[in-house]
Scaffold this active site. Structure first.
Site, PDB file in Angstrom:
ATOM      1  N   HIS A   1      41.399  40.856  34.352  1.00  0.00           N
ATOM      2  CA  HIS A   1      39.696  41.015  34.631  1.00  0.00           C
ATOM      3  C   HIS A   1      39.483  40.831  36.106  1.00  0.00           C
ATOM      4  CE1 HIS A   1      39.335  39.076  30.434  1.00  0.00           C
ATOM      5  NE2 HIS A   1      40.342  38.629  30.804  1.00  0.00           N
TER       6      HIS A   1
ATOM      7  N   GLN B   1      27.207  42.484  35.840  1.00  0.00           N
ATOM      8  CA  GLN B   1      28.590  42.289  36.400  1.00  0.00           C
ATOM      9  C   GLN B   1      29.066  43.683  36.857  1.00  0.00           C
ATOM     10  OE1 GLN B   1      30.638  40.351  33.164  1.00  0.00           O
ATOM     11  NE2 GLN B   1      30.975  38.436  34.466  1.00  0.00           N
TER      12      GLN B   1
ATOM     13  N   ASP C   1      32.075  44.576  36.274  1.00  0.00           N
ATOM     14  CA  ASP C   1      33.064  44.201  35.656  1.00  0.00           C
ATOM     15  C   ASP C   1      33.943  45.282  35.545  1.00  0.00           C
ATOM     16  OD1 ASP C   1      34.490  42.200  34.335  1.00  0.00           O
ATOM     17  OD2 ASP C   1      33.229  41.980  32.580  1.00  0.00           O
TER      18      ASP C   1
ATOM     19  N   LYS D   1      44.470  32.775  38.279  1.00  0.00           N
ATOM     20  CA  LYS D   1      43.319  33.758  38.958  1.00  0.00           C
ATOM     21  C   LYS D   1      43.247  33.489  40.494  1.00  0.00           C
ATOM     22  CE  LYS D   1      39.780  30.454  38.034  1.00  0.00           C
ATOM     23  NZ  LYS D   1      38.553  30.007  37.550  1.00  0.00           N
TER      24      LYS D   1
ATOM     25  N   ARG E   1      23.751  34.881  29.561  1.00  0.00           N
ATOM     26  CA  ARG E   1      24.273  33.447  29.293  1.00  0.00           C
ATOM     27  C   ARG E   1      23.154  32.308  29.298  1.00  0.00           C
ATOM     28  NH1 ARG E   1      29.449  34.162  33.363  1.00  0.00           N
ATOM     29  NH2 ARG E   1      30.241  36.039  32.131  1.00  0.00           N
TER      30      ARG E   1
ATOM     31  N   HIS F   1      38.266  46.045  33.589  1.00  0.00           N
ATOM     32  CA  HIS F   1      39.571  45.275  32.957  1.00  0.00           C
ATOM     33  C   HIS F   1      40.524  46.254  33.203  1.00  0.00           C
ATOM     34  CE1 HIS F   1      36.493  43.236  30.917  1.00  0.00           C
ATOM     35  NE2 HIS F   1      37.158  42.213  31.065  1.00  0.00           N
TER      36      HIS F   1
END
Ligand SMILES: [Zn+2]
Ligand SMILES: [Zn+2]
Length: 639
Positions: free
Chosen positions: A512, A382, A384, A466, A364, A386
């Site tokens: 997420h 991350q 990460d 969230k 990013r 899902h």
């Protein structure tokens, strides 16, 4: 007469043009003495501004948290007066209150140095002791222009130009000194008290733009009382000692280069720590039923258009073009890749929940001024995942994520975790029914776990509510790490479905979640939280075996081999150096256990153990040391 309303609902009649100070005096002289500012119709205001008829007025004593902002803003003015008294001709630019304190930007041929600060601070304390009243004046733009032109205050002229036509030009005066300022301010300079300190100087571009001239900025911290100031100063000293950038250098973990701003060059020890974190998380996730996947780093613009990133996030993305004229982007998030993996083949309700995890490296673009060691980078990994599930499974899945994240934080020594729940914003997609169900799933997870949380009404993303997990570290700083987010948007954009028991095709519910968040950032936080003294199970080198004499070299090799076979991360130091020198060097690198071996240890087949934090060394048979170290290296913080 005019009428004003007080917080308790009572109304007071006052003569027209009465001020908040008049109101305080009318109520009681002691209240008038304590009051330093007012909130008028929800806005901070100074005491000498006339109150409008019908206003809601709250009088603020100095101790009120909202007065802190005024203390800091007043101090910026006092700082500027002190500087211009000491060095006439110095030009002033801007001086706002900021988190923990204030600053002021000045223009001067020679920038200020840290040596100037005590002199300035002394002058400031004189101005405060003089209790100079702050008075507000409204000037015509022409009068203001004439004044600042005559004074050579060119930056103030630019600020004047920026005031929209028709808005009043207000001036705050304290004694003979004055500034262009919107206010409000307290009654007089004495109200700021003495709980402040000038901390440092820095160069700062006018309006933060590198094409503008560089000004000299003086920073200060300020609090309502000395106790709060001292606590903050102690925290700053502690934070400096723990700075992960310095520790990272001393411990030889990583470095940065100008050729890749905000991207980490991991050294062997740092990378081993990083891989220990990944290994730990991988084990925990496998136990929790996740499956690991991997998606490409560079993907075509078409994918980012489907996900919406191209339209909404492109300014933060690294783009690439190839000879065949295709536009690509480095992934800033892993989600779109996982949507494509989910979309392969038909999914049935029997396949759900499906938990796709990836240690995905994302890029990013962050402005270079925002970069800060490992804590703010441009490329990061991350942890990460899902989770795709049915609406019926949502509450259970949220509960499991919440349990997992809290248990993991405990293992790393973070017991103080705050949780924020952000709920539906004004503009959003998805039915009220889906929002009800999702918010309910998140709050039920927290209530079942018996964990307190704070609700941020309307702060959720447009596509779902969230949870955010905030860790409090050893010196009281808060770090937001984990997130758990419900998403109604992506399954719709990608047309994801599963076959329900009825045979109907339905969109799955998507979550997420990231627990460390960014592994780079989490590593930085861990280093600072532990001040570099990582627990044994995390230390990249757990044991150094150092010799006192060359006669112990063989024994050192045997000891190191035995420890390695027992699963420990070991290095040997056979250099011809004094043992004290070796000990200091490995202590600087924060190796938790050092073993020193001389002739006696070699003869008796023993080891002398020095552990970080233990006052004394201990000599014992090798087998005993192995058992103890293996046991300790297995123990997580919470285990
Ligand atoms: Zn001001
Ligand atoms: Zn995602």
């Amino acid at each position: 007469m005019i009428h004003v309303r007080l917080p308790d609902g009572a109304t007071r009649a006052l003569t027209p043009a009465s001020t908040a100070a008049d109101l305080a005096s009318a109520i009681s002289p002691s209240l008038a003495k304590r009051t330093v500012a007012a909130v008028v119709d929800g806005q901070m205001a100074d005491l000498n501004t006339p109150l409008p008829d019908g206003a809601a007025v709250e009088l603020l004593p100095r101790e009120d948290a909202r007065a802190l902002e005024l203390i800091r803003h007043d101090l910026a003015h006092v700082l500027a007066e002190a500087v211009q008294t000491l060095w006439p001709g110095t030009k002033t630019a801007i001086g706002p209150a900021i988190e923990h304190g204030f600053y002021y930007d000045f223009e001067r041929d020679t920038p200020f140095t840290p040596e100037d600060l005590p002199v300035i601070e002394k002058k400031m304390r004189e101005i405060i002791a003089a209790r100079r009243p702050f008075t507000r004046e409204v000037w015509s733009p022409d009068a203001a222009r004439a004044h600042f032109e005559a004074a050579g205050e060119t930056w103030k002229l630019e600020l004047l130009d920026a005031i929209p036509k028709g808005e009043p030009v207000t001036i705050y005066r304290q004694g003979d000194w004055l500034d262009l300022c919107r206010g409000p301010h307290m009654r007089h300079t004495g109200d700021v008290g003495g709980a402040f300190k000038l901390t440092h100087v820095a160069g700062a571009y006018w309006r933060g733009d590198a094409t503008n001239p560089m000004l000299s900025r003086i920073y200060g911290v300020a609090f309502a009382d000395k106790v709060a100031l001292d606590a903050h100063l102690t925290m700053l000293t502690e934070a400096e000692k723990r700075d992960h950038r310095r520790l990272g250098r001393e411990m030889d973990l990583f470095h940065f280069e100008e050729v890749a701003p905000g991207s980490v060059f991991w050294h062997p020890r740092g990378w081993r720590l990083f891989q220990t974190l990944i290994g730990y998380m991988r084990t925990r996730q496998e136990e929790a039923g996740y499956v690991e996947v991997n998606s490409p780093d560079i993907m075509d613009r078409a994918l980012w258009e489907t996900s919406g990133h191209w339209q909404n996030y492109r300014a933060n993305m690294f783009l690439a073009q190839t000879e065949d004229d295709r536009d690509y982007a480095l992934k800033p998030m892993n989600c779109p890749g996982h949507m494509l993996i989910y979309g392969q083949g038909t999914k049935s309700y029997r396949d759900l929940p499906l938990k796709l995890a990836e240690f995905g490296k994302v890029h990013r673009y962050e402005p270079s001024g925002a970069l800060h060691g490992l804590l703010r980078v441009r490329s990061f990994t991350q942890d990460d995942a899902h989770i795709y599930c049915t609406p019926e499974q949502l509450t259970e899945e949220c509960l499991k994520v919440n349990d997992l994240v809290l248990s993991i934080y405990r293992d790393f020594g973070f017991d103080d975790v705050r949780i924020k729940l952000s709920t539906r914003p004004e503009s959003r997609i998805g039915s009220d029914e889906s929002w009800d169900r999702s918010e309910d799933a998140l709050s039920t997870a927290l209530e079942t776990a018996g964990h307190a949380y704070t609700v941020f009404e309307g702060e959720g993303a447009f596509y779902g509510p969230k949870l955010e997990y905030v860790l409090r570290d050893a010196i009281g700083r808060d770090w937001q790490c984990g997130t758990l987010q419900v998403d109604f948007n992506l399954p719709e954009r990608f047309g994801s479905t599963y076959v329900a028991p009825s045979g109907e095709k339905l969109p799955p519910v998507m979550l997420h979640r990231a627990l460390f968040g960014s592994l780079e950032r989490f590593t930085g936080i861990l280093i600072e939280h532990h001040a570099g003294h990582l627990p044994l199970w995390l230390a990249p080198v757990q044991v150094v075996v150092a010799t006192i004499t060359g006669a112990a070299d063989h024994w050192a090799a045997d000891v190191a081999e035995t420890l390695r076979e027992a699963g420990l991360r070991v290095e040997t130091d056979l250099r011809n150096e004094k043992i004290g020198y070796k000990v200091r060097e490995h202590a600087l690198k924060k190796v938790p256990v050092q073993i020193a071996l001389g002739t006696r240890e070699a003869d008796e087949q023993t080891v002398t153990l020095r552990r970080h934090g233990a006052p004394e060394t201990q000599t014992m048979p090798l087998s005993e040391a192995v058992t103890a170290l293996v046991r300790d290296a297995k123990a997580h913080g919470g285990a």
